[in-house]
Design a protein around this motif. Structure first.
Motif, PDB file in Angstrom:
ATOM      1  N   GLU A   1      32.155  17.847  28.734  1.00 29.01           N
ATOM      2  CA  GLU A   1      32.988  18.495  27.359  1.00 29.01           C
ATOM      3  C   GLU A   1      32.202  20.441  28.375  1.00 29.01           C
ATOM      4  O   GLU A   1      33.150  21.038  27.682  1.00 29.01           O
ATOM      5  CB  GLU A   1      31.932  18.764  26.245  1.00 29.01           C
ATOM      6  CG  GLU A   1      32.939  17.259  25.742  1.00 29.01           C
ATOM      7  CD  GLU A   1      33.764  16.959  25.235  1.00 29.01           C
ATOM      8  OE1 GLU A   1      34.179  17.765  25.368  1.00 29.01           O
ATOM      9  OE2 GLU A   1      34.929  16.098  25.851  1.00 29.01           O
ATOM     10  N   CYS A   2      31.075  20.607  28.354  1.00 33.73           N
ATOM     11  CA  CYS A   2      30.749  21.657  28.745  1.00 33.73           C
ATOM     12  C   CYS A   2      31.103  22.338  30.068  1.00 33.73           C
ATOM     13  O   CYS A   2      32.277  23.383  29.360  1.00 33.73           O
ATOM     14  CB  CYS A   2      29.325  22.279  29.713  1.00 33.73           C
ATOM     15  SG  CYS A   2      28.098  21.070  27.556  1.00 33.73           S
ATOM     16  N   PRO A   3      32.024  21.803  31.375  1.00 30.33           N
ATOM     17  CA  PRO A   3      32.988  22.439  31.798  1.00 30.33           C
ATOM     18  C   PRO A   3      34.528  22.619  31.319  1.00 30.33           C
ATOM     19  O   PRO A   3      35.406  23.184  31.363  1.00 30.33           O
ATOM     20  CB  PRO A   3      33.105  21.346  33.108  1.00 30.33           C
ATOM     21  CG  PRO A   3      31.995  20.527  33.317  1.00 30.33           C
ATOM     22  CD  PRO A   3      31.482  20.521  31.385  1.00 30.33           C
ATOM     23  N   ARG A   4      34.821  21.201  30.499  1.00 31.67           N
ATOM     24  CA  ARG A   4      36.113  22.322  29.564  1.00 31.67           C
ATOM     25  C   ARG A   4      35.975  23.152  29.376  1.00 31.67           C
ATOM     26  O   ARG A   4      37.287  24.185  29.017  1.00 31.67           O
ATOM     27  CB  ARG A   4      36.659  21.553  28.632  1.00 31.67           C
ATOM     28  CG  ARG A   4      37.072  19.315  29.209  1.00 31.67           C
ATOM     29  CD  ARG A   4      37.045  19.146  28.755  1.00 31.67           C
ATOM     30  NE  ARG A   4      37.988  18.057  28.317  1.00 31.67           N
ATOM     31  CZ  ARG A   4      37.582  16.421  28.009  1.00 31.67           C
ATOM     32  NH1 ARG A   4      37.021  16.353  27.098  1.00 31.67           N
ATOM     33  NH2 ARG A   4      37.902  15.680  28.540  1.00 31.67           N
ATOM     34  N   TYR A   5      34.990  24.154  27.892  1.00 26.76           N
ATOM     35  CA  TYR A   5      34.871  25.018  27.939  1.00 26.76           C
ATOM     36  C   TYR A   5      34.955  26.048  29.114  1.00 26.76           C
ATOM     37  O   TYR A   5      35.320  27.703  28.901  1.00 26.76           O
ATOM     38  CB  TYR A   5      33.542  25.203  27.307  1.00 26.76           C
ATOM     39  CG  TYR A   5      33.641  24.717  25.534  1.00 26.76           C
ATOM     40  CD1 TYR A   5      34.398  24.779  24.969  1.00 26.76           C
ATOM     41  CD2 TYR A   5      32.665  23.143  25.781  1.00 26.76           C
ATOM     42  CE1 TYR A   5      34.040  24.738  23.212  1.00 26.76           C
ATOM     43  CE2 TYR A   5      32.994  22.702  24.492  1.00 26.76           C
ATOM     44  CZ  TYR A   5      33.578  23.139  23.250  1.00 26.76           C
ATOM     45  OH  TYR A   5      33.325  22.401  21.556  1.00 26.76           O
ATOM     46  N   LEU A   6      34.414  26.158  30.318  1.00 23.94           N
ATOM     47  CA  LEU A   6      33.840  26.697  30.897  1.00 23.94           C
ATOM     48  C   LEU A   6      35.641  27.035  31.707  1.00 23.94           C
ATOM     49  O   LEU A   6      35.748  28.353  32.336  1.00 23.94           O
ATOM     50  CB  LEU A   6      32.884  27.063  32.538  1.00 23.94           C
ATOM     51  CG  LEU A   6      31.384  26.330  31.144  1.00 23.94           C
ATOM     52  CD1 LEU A   6      30.644  26.415  32.318  1.00 23.94           C
ATOM     53  CD2 LEU A   6      30.802  27.851  31.035  1.00 23.94           C
TER      54      LEU A   6
ATOM     55  N   PRO B   1      45.505  21.609  34.833  1.00 29.09           N
ATOM     56  CA  PRO B   1      44.261  21.528  34.049  1.00 29.09           C
ATOM     57  C   PRO B   1      43.808  20.667  34.316  1.00 29.09           C
ATOM     58  O   PRO B   1      44.078  19.746  35.439  1.00 29.09           O
ATOM     59  CB  PRO B   1      44.616  21.293  32.690  1.00 29.09           C
ATOM     60  CG  PRO B   1      45.655  21.431  32.660  1.00 29.09           C
ATOM     61  CD  PRO B   1      46.152  22.681  34.150  1.00 29.09           C
ATOM     62  N   ILE B   2      42.615  20.081  34.603  1.00 29.50           N
ATOM     63  CA  ILE B   2      41.346  19.424  35.550  1.00 29.50           C
ATOM     64  C   ILE B   2      41.148  18.155  34.421  1.00 29.50           C
ATOM     65  O   ILE B   2      40.722  18.586  33.204  1.00 29.50           O
ATOM     66  CB  ILE B   2      40.401  20.039  36.173  1.00 29.50           C
ATOM     67  CG1 ILE B   2      40.619  20.894  37.059  1.00 29.50           C
ATOM     68  CG2 ILE B   2      39.346  19.072  36.304  1.00 29.50           C
ATOM     69  CD1 ILE B   2      39.526  22.024  37.226  1.00 29.50           C
ATOM     70  N   ASP B   3      40.960  16.912  34.851  1.00 32.86           N
ATOM     71  CA  ASP B   3      40.897  16.100  33.859  1.00 32.86           C
ATOM     72  C   ASP B   3      39.266  15.990  34.168  1.00 32.86           C
ATOM     73  O   ASP B   3      38.647  14.775  34.816  1.00 32.86           O
ATOM     74  CB  ASP B   3      41.853  14.867  34.586  1.00 32.86           C
ATOM     75  CG  ASP B   3      41.297  13.768  33.926  1.00 32.86           C
ATOM     76  OD1 ASP B   3      39.355  13.811  33.197  1.00 32.86           O
ATOM     77  OD2 ASP B   3      41.859  12.089  34.049  1.00 32.86           O
ATOM     78  N   PHE B   4      38.443  16.214  33.797  1.00 32.55           N
ATOM     79  CA  PHE B   4      36.578  16.880  34.323  1.00 32.55           C
ATOM     80  C   PHE B   4      35.997  14.535  33.708  1.00 32.55           C
ATOM     81  O   PHE B   4      35.304  14.530  34.295  1.00 32.55           O
ATOM     82  CB  PHE B   4      36.139  17.265  32.842  1.00 32.55           C
ATOM     83  CG  PHE B   4      36.231  18.421  33.560  1.00 32.55           C
ATOM     84  CD1 PHE B   4      36.355  19.206  35.037  1.00 32.55           C
ATOM     85  CD2 PHE B   4      37.289  19.295  32.819  1.00 32.55           C
ATOM     86  CE1 PHE B   4      35.800  20.546  35.089  1.00 32.55           C
ATOM     87  CE2 PHE B   4      37.925  20.931  33.192  1.00 32.55           C
ATOM     88  CZ  PHE B   4      37.033  21.076  34.229  1.00 32.55           C
ATOM     89  N   ALA B   5      36.808  14.058  32.476  1.00 34.69           N
ATOM     90  CA  ALA B   5      36.285  12.823  32.348  1.00 34.69           C
ATOM     91  C   ALA B   5      36.394  11.417  33.802  1.00 34.69           C
ATOM     92  O   ALA B   5      36.078  11.514  33.912  1.00 34.69           O
ATOM     93  CB  ALA B   5      37.192  12.106  31.269  1.00 34.69           C
ATOM     94  N   GLY B   6      38.120  11.954  33.987  1.00 27.86           N
ATOM     95  CA  GLY B   6      38.294  11.976  35.409  1.00 27.86           C
ATOM     96  C   GLY B   6      37.741  11.883  36.811  1.00 27.86           C
ATOM     97  O   GLY B   6      36.825  10.958  37.664  1.00 27.86           O
ATOM     98  N   VAL B   7      36.803  12.914  36.899  1.00 29.37           N
ATOM     99  CA  VAL B   7      36.098  13.282  38.138  1.00 29.37           C
ATOM    100  C   VAL B   7      34.821  12.868  37.484  1.00 29.37           C
ATOM    101  O   VAL B   7      34.283  12.315  38.494  1.00 29.37           O
ATOM    102  CB  VAL B   7      36.171  14.975  37.692  1.00 29.37           C
ATOM    103  CG1 VAL B   7      35.240  15.687  38.495  1.00 29.37           C
ATOM    104  CG2 VAL B   7      37.779  15.398  38.593  1.00 29.37           C
ATOM    105  N   TYR B   8      34.375  12.909  36.420  1.00 30.81           N
ATOM    106  CA  TYR B   8      32.960  12.170  35.744  1.00 30.81           C
ATOM    107  C   TYR B   8      32.840  10.969  36.670  1.00 30.81           C
ATOM    108  O   TYR B   8      32.486  10.768  36.981  1.00 30.81           O
ATOM    109  CB  TYR B   8      32.681  12.935  34.759  1.00 30.81           C
ATOM    110  CG  TYR B   8      31.404  12.070  33.860  1.00 30.81           C
ATOM    111  CD1 TYR B   8      29.866  12.441  34.264  1.00 30.81           C
ATOM    112  CD2 TYR B   8      31.298  11.054  33.234  1.00 30.81           C
ATOM    113  CE1 TYR B   8      28.793  12.227  33.975  1.00 30.81           C
ATOM    114  CE2 TYR B   8      30.061  10.540  33.226  1.00 30.81           C
ATOM    115  CZ  TYR B   8      29.351  10.939  32.976  1.00 30.81           C
ATOM    116  OH  TYR B   8      27.583  10.310  33.251  1.00 30.81           O
ATOM    117  N   ALA B   9      34.189   9.886  35.959  1.00 28.90           N
ATOM    118  CA  ALA B   9      34.438   8.483  35.678  1.00 28.90           C
ATOM    119  C   ALA B   9      33.483   8.122  37.793  1.00 28.90           C
ATOM    120  O   ALA B   9      33.397   7.592  37.922  1.00 28.90           O
ATOM    121  CB  ALA B   9      35.227   8.077  35.644  1.00 28.90           C
TER     122      ALA B   9
END
Length: 161
Positions: free
Chosen positions: A112-117, A141-149
């Motif tokens: 979530e925080c990277p989504r804000y940045l 746009p980047i899928d931060f949830a996918g990167v995290y997973a």
């Protein structure tokens, strides 16, 4: 004239839910290289460049109970005849996290925080590539949830090896 009770229908105390507040945003580190300027800018070869993109997220707690989150974006554009540009940005933020269960803090910090940045970091990269003489490079746009997973899965595989 109608009398309106300003407090009517509003609960006395709204329930507190999870909350994320951005207290500060900043460029921690930044690099732009345009190694073949000005020749690369007027090259007759207008082939689309190959773009390699890197994304990293890191977070750490602070003594004051806040969190620092870093979003590192790197992009390298090249054609067959060599590199066009290389940009690296380490963009950070200070966040206050409230109402989040302990087991959910890591995903909040790294998704979530990277989504804000991201929109601010994206703008910096677009501006610098335009200033470098190229069309603005707008990151998708980047899928931060996918990167995290993927990062968690990779860590688990290393842990089991």
């Amino acid at each position: 004239m109608t009398d309106i009770d300003a407090g009517a229908g509003i609960p006395e105390q709204a329930p507190e839910g999870p909350g994320i507040r951005i207290l500060a945003q900043f460029v921690r580190d930044f690099s732009f290289e345009n190694p073949r300027a000005p020749d690369a800018l007027r090259a007759a070869n207008a082939a689309q460049p190959q773009i390699d993109l890197g994304v990293e997220m890191n977070a750490r707690g602070r003594e004051d109970g806040l969190f620092e989150v870093d979003l590192k974006l790197s992009a390298r554009a090249a054609r067959d005849d060599g590199p066009l540009f290389v940009v690296e940005l380490l963009y950070g933020g200070v966040f206050q996290i409230a109402g989040v269960a302990a087991e959910d803090v890591e995903p909040v910090l790294l998704i979530e925080c990277p989504r804000y940045l991201f929109p601010f970091a994206r703008r910096i990269i677009a501006d610098i590539t335009a200033e470098g003489g190229f069309p603005p490079f707008l990151l998708d746009p980047i899928d931060f949830a996918g990167v995290y997973a993927a990062r968690k899965e990779q860590a688990q595989q290393i842990g089991h090896a």
